[in-house]
Design a protein around this motif. Sequence first.
Motif, short mmCIF file in Angstrom:
data_model
loop_
_atom_site.label_atom_id
_atom_site.label_comp_id
_atom_site.label_asym_id
_atom_site.label_seq_id
_atom_site.Cartn_x
_atom_site.Cartn_y
_atom_site.Cartn_z
N LEU A 123 18.09 73.95 71.70
CA LEU A 123 17.68 72.77 72.45
C LEU A 123 18.33 72.82 73.83
N ASP A 124 17.51 72.69 74.86
CA ASP A 124 18.03 72.64 76.23
C ASP A 124 18.25 71.17 76.60
N ALA A 125 19.52 70.77 76.63
CA ALA A 125 19.83 69.36 76.89
C ALA A 125 19.51 68.95 78.32
N ALA A 126 19.31 69.91 79.22
CA ALA A 126 18.97 69.55 80.59
C ALA A 126 17.60 68.88 80.67
N SER A 127 16.69 69.29 79.77
CA SER A 127 15.34 68.71 79.78
C SER A 127 15.03 67.89 78.54
N ASN A 128 15.97 67.87 77.58
CA ASN A 128 15.80 67.07 76.36
C ASN A 128 17.06 66.25 76.14
N ASN A 129 17.31 65.32 77.05
CA ASN A 129 18.61 64.64 77.05
C ASN A 129 18.55 63.17 76.64
N SER A 130 17.42 62.73 76.15
CA SER A 130 17.29 61.31 75.80
C SER A 130 17.75 61.06 74.37
N VAL A 131 17.94 59.79 74.04
CA VAL A 131 18.35 59.43 72.68
C VAL A 131 17.26 59.78 71.67
N ASP A 132 16.00 59.70 72.08
CA ASP A 132 14.91 60.07 71.17
C ASP A 132 14.94 61.55 70.83
N ASP A 133 15.28 62.38 71.80
CA ASP A 133 15.38 63.82 71.54
C ASP A 133 16.46 64.12 70.51
N ILE A 134 17.58 63.43 70.62
CA ILE A 134 18.68 63.64 69.67
C ILE A 134 18.33 63.08 68.29
N ARG A 135 17.63 61.97 68.25
CA ARG A 135 17.21 61.41 66.97
C ARG A 135 16.25 62.36 66.25
#
Length: 363
Positions: free
Chosen positions: A82-94
């Motif tokens: 997972l690239d947190a630079a482009s997937n950094n929202s709470v929904d991405d982590i959920r």
Amino acid sequence: MENFVVSARKYRPLEFDSVVGQSHITDTLEHAIENNQLAQALLFCGPRGVGKTTCARILARKINEKFGETDENDFAFNIFELDAASNNSVDDIRNLIDQVRYAPQVGKYKVYIIDEVHMLSNAAFNAFLKTLEEPPAHAIFILATTEKQKIIPTILSRCQIYDFKRIEVNDIKEHLKKIANAEKINYEEDALHIIAQKADGGLRDALSIFDRLVTFTQKNLTIAAVTENLSILDYEYFFKITDLALKNDIPEILLLFNAIIKKGFDSQAFISSLGSHFRDLMVSQNLQTLKLLDVGEATKQKYLLQAKECTPNFLIQAIEICHQADIDFRNSKNPKLSIEIALMQLASLTADGHIVNKKKNLE
């Protein structure tokens, strides 16, 4: 026509023993796997281009090889990036947390690599915290970041932290030599040394520069071509200026400086580099400090020869003059003149009666 593959991808290490300059980490990780003492949350931090993501991928594969199937097609499904630079929202982590709940169909572990983890929002960090605190037995998290200070302390406290260091110039140079030999590229060792210095400890940057220069020089890496392309002043200019200063040749030293400026080099960078040159001559005068000289072997021999022509007093005063000129440069209304004054002072140091014997003061 085959597609060109950059060296950073083509020669990306597949085993820990191929990783450049991070043996303190790769050895620890290998021992952890062998002894089944691997933490479930690891944080890889350090400058860009030093091997964090590469080591994460190797570790993920090693985990699956030891505790799961050895067929790459099988365990590939157990590695998630997972690239947190482009997937950094709470929904991405959920969404990630929802995936973590399910055990792997093949093998023992699922490995989650989260790159640039410092880019996660505070809400995302908080959503991730509980899972990181009590991860399922089948989940291993490898987090990578260039900015550890931006990660909240509660996350840091739950990770086993590995600090990647900047890669030594000689390690980068040796790696470039291996690639140059494999690709049948002609090179001067000192040219590779300059590339390694320019990369500032990042192997990926070094490989990027290397690829560009291989194209520019048509597979013939010389010092002259490398310094020209990288806008670096060749060492030869500093050797010439030192020779002229020792001969008290003020006109020629001013003309040479003018020629350097006409080539587009920055005046302040020039005087700073000249001060570094005198420093390098100083450390070349003693076998104990010679190891502090960070240049290629051919250039080192030139330093050793010129160092014999200089007295310690000359070098000390030369360093002081360059240092003061560097400080004065930004406040001067005529910056070029301030550098020329410094050069005239340098060219006067060995004039009769000019150098004051500082031996007693130094003692």
